[in-house]
Design a protein around this motif. Structure first.
Motif, PDB file in Angstrom:
ATOM      1  N   VAL A 160       0.863  -1.179   0.000  1.00 52.42           N
ATOM      2  CA  VAL A 160       0.000   0.000   0.000  1.00 52.42           C
ATOM      3  C   VAL A 160       0.895   1.224   0.000  1.00 52.42           C
ATOM      4  N   HIS A 161       0.512   2.224  -0.773  1.00 50.67           N
ATOM      5  CA  HIS A 161       1.296   3.463  -0.835  1.00 50.67           C
ATOM      6  C   HIS A 161       0.847   4.381   0.284  1.00 50.67           C
ATOM      7  N   THR A 162       1.835   4.981   0.995  1.00 54.36           N
ATOM      8  CA  THR A 162       1.484   5.862   2.119  1.00 54.36           C
ATOM      9  C   THR A 162       1.915   7.299   1.869  1.00 54.36           C
ATOM     10  N   GLY A 163       3.188   7.524   1.596  1.00 53.51           N
ATOM     11  CA  GLY A 163       3.671   8.885   1.420  1.00 53.51           C
ATOM     12  C   GLY A 163       5.144   8.879   1.094  1.00 53.51           C
ATOM     13  N   PRO A 164       5.801  10.052   1.155  1.00 54.44           N
ATOM     14  CA  PRO A 164       7.207  10.127   0.762  1.00 54.44           C
ATOM     15  C   PRO A 164       8.126   9.471   1.791  1.00 54.44           C
ATOM     16  N   ASN A 165       8.855   8.481   1.346  1.00 51.65           N
ATOM     17  CA  ASN A 165       9.902   7.831   2.143  1.00 51.65           C
ATOM     18  C   ASN A 165       9.434   7.395   3.526  1.00 51.65           C
ATOM     19  N   ILE A 196      -3.001   2.977   8.759  1.00 51.37           N
ATOM     20  CA  ILE A 196      -3.405   1.912   7.843  1.00 51.37           C
ATOM     21  C   ILE A 196      -4.351   0.964   8.559  1.00 51.37           C
ATOM     22  N   ASP A 197      -5.483   0.678   7.925  1.00 51.32           N
ATOM     23  CA  ASP A 197      -6.396  -0.346   8.430  1.00 51.32           C
ATOM     24  C   ASP A 197      -5.913  -1.694   7.919  1.00 51.32           C
ATOM     25  N   PRO A 198      -5.535  -2.631   8.803  1.00 56.03           N
ATOM     26  CA  PRO A 198      -4.974  -3.897   8.323  1.00 56.03           C
ATOM     27  C   PRO A 198      -5.979  -4.782   7.597  1.00 56.03           C
ATOM     28  N   ALA A 199      -7.260  -4.659   7.897  1.00 53.23           N
ATOM     29  CA  ALA A 199      -8.266  -5.508   7.253  1.00 53.23           C
ATOM     30  C   ALA A 199      -8.398  -5.189   5.775  1.00 53.23           C
ATOM     31  N   SER A 200      -8.530  -3.902   5.460  1.00 57.52           N
ATOM     32  CA  SER A 200      -8.642  -3.494   4.051  1.00 57.52           C
ATOM     33  C   SER A 200      -7.288  -3.181   3.446  1.00 57.52           C
ATOM     34  N   PHE A 201      -6.284  -3.041   4.285  1.00 59.48           N
ATOM     35  CA  PHE A 201      -4.933  -2.641   3.906  1.00 59.48           C
ATOM     36  C   PHE A 201      -4.963  -1.391   3.038  1.00 59.48           C
ATOM     37  N   THR A 202      -5.617  -0.387   3.591  1.00 57.24           N
ATOM     38  CA  THR A 202      -5.702   0.924   2.952  1.00 57.24           C
ATOM     39  C   THR A 202      -5.376   1.998   3.983  1.00 57.24           C
TER      40      THR A 202
END
Length: 361
Positions: A160-165, A196-202
């Motif tokens: 999952v993409h979160t942010g810069p570095n 991050i919600d681990p169930a949906s991994f978003t």
């Protein structure tokens, strides 16, 4: 003719009889297989970063029982090097997970034997730190992603993409928190912690914090504490507290913290000035009262040059601090009792940082 056949049969029986007798003799039971020795149990694992692009990261071990130190147990056991820039070391279950940043791998080894179980390749992702929740490993990666690995199959399941570095990562209240440092985009540093919600991994929320957030740890499943490194010049280090119920910053401390470790209700915090190459202090913060209870943790006059990693033994409160020295020669590991008096020290590897205390489970 009859006599000849009789003689032949007699000879045949004489040949067969010993075989039958031998086959009827009970065989002694086979010995039980030798158990795998707990070669590395009841001691301290130390991950030594090495130097960038020198491919000289090592895993060391200090044995509590006899005070012996093994400088490079991964090489000794697996007959190969660990890789380039060891960044994080954690234990989950019976396995040690070693994050090797510039080699783009996570090395998984048996915690008792240090035998490699699998090398997980994260090509180009530059993994940084690792945390665990419900038999899953979550790894922050400088390419902008968090990677999820199944700890049974040891396979990458999703990203999952979160942010810069993304840098520091931890879990709290059933969620995953990762600091988006933006460290490779200086002076345009990041300033968020992603939830991050681990169930949906978003990603469900981005929490705004001071610029260049790095180290992050949870306390009592209630709060997450975040270090922001600033710009190493005009913007100082910042220490912040996030409420895991509301996912909001609820306190910013007047403390310039570079790194810290939490034990029970206490945070052992320290700073280091990279401009002047000096360490200012190692203090103890009570997380229940938000008050400093010890301005100077080290009480016997022991001087550290470059504090680089910290770990607390949960059984007796001993505090281990690594000292990187000049960053180009072997560092040292110091053990202090809970009152800040040095118990012992020993020379480690090149830039010792992350540690795992093993109790021989």
């Amino acid at each position: 003719m009859h006599l000849c056949n009789l003689l032949k049969k007699s000879v045949l029986w004489l040949l067969i009889l010993p075989i039958l007798v031998i086959s009827c003799v009970p065989k002694p039971p086979l010995p039980d297989p030798e158990p795998i020795p707990d070669t590395y149990a009841n001691g301290l694992f130390i991950l030594n970063e090495g130097l960038f692009q020198q491919n000289n990261s090592t895993l060391s071990y200090y044995n509590y029982k006899d005070g012996t130190f093994t400088a490079n147990i991964f090489l000794d056991v697996n007959h190969r090097g660990l890789g380039d820039v060891g960044n994080d070391l954690q234990r989950y279950g019976s396995k040690l997970y070693i994050v090797v940043n510039n080699s783009n791998i996570v090395e998984v080894v048996d915690a008792k034997t240090v035998q490699s179980l699998k090398t997980i390749n994260l090509n180009g992702k530059q993994p940084r730190y690792i945390t665990f929740l419900d038999n899953k490993a979550y790894i922050s990666c400088f390419d902008g992603d968090v990677v999820r690995i199944d700890t049974a199959a040891l396979e990458v399941e999703a990203t999952v993409h979160t942010g810069p570095n993304p840098d520091g990562i931890c879990t709290c209240n059933g969620k995953i928190y990762v600091s988006n440092s933006g460290g490779l985009s200086a002076p345009n540093y990041g300033n968020t912690v992603s939830v991050i919600d681990p169930a949906s991994f978003t990603v469900t929320k981005d929490i705004t914090v001071a610029i260049n957030p790095t180290r992050i740890k949870s306390y009592n499943n209630r709060y997450v504490y975040v270090v922001s490194n600033g710009d190493y010049g005009t913007v100082p280090y910042t220490f912040q507290k996030i409420d895991c119920q509301t996912d909001e910053v609820v306190k910013t401390y007047n403390l310039e913290v570079l790194n810290f470790e939490i034990h029970q209700n206490l945070a052992y915090i320290y700073t280091y000035n990279f401009n002047t190459m000096t360490s200012a202090w190692i203090s103890v913060l009570d997380l229940e009262t938000d008050e400093i209870v010890k301005e100077q943790f080290i009480s016997d006059g022991t001087q550290l040059k470059t504090p680089y990693g910290i770990k607390v033994n949960p059984l007796n409160g001993d505090v281990y601090i690594t000292d990187a020295g000049t960053f180009t020669t072997n560092g040292d590991i110091y053990c202090f009792d809970k009152n800040g008096k040095k118990k012992f020290s020993f020379e480690g590897g090149l830039n010792p940082s992350a540690m795992v205390i093993d109790f021989g489970e």
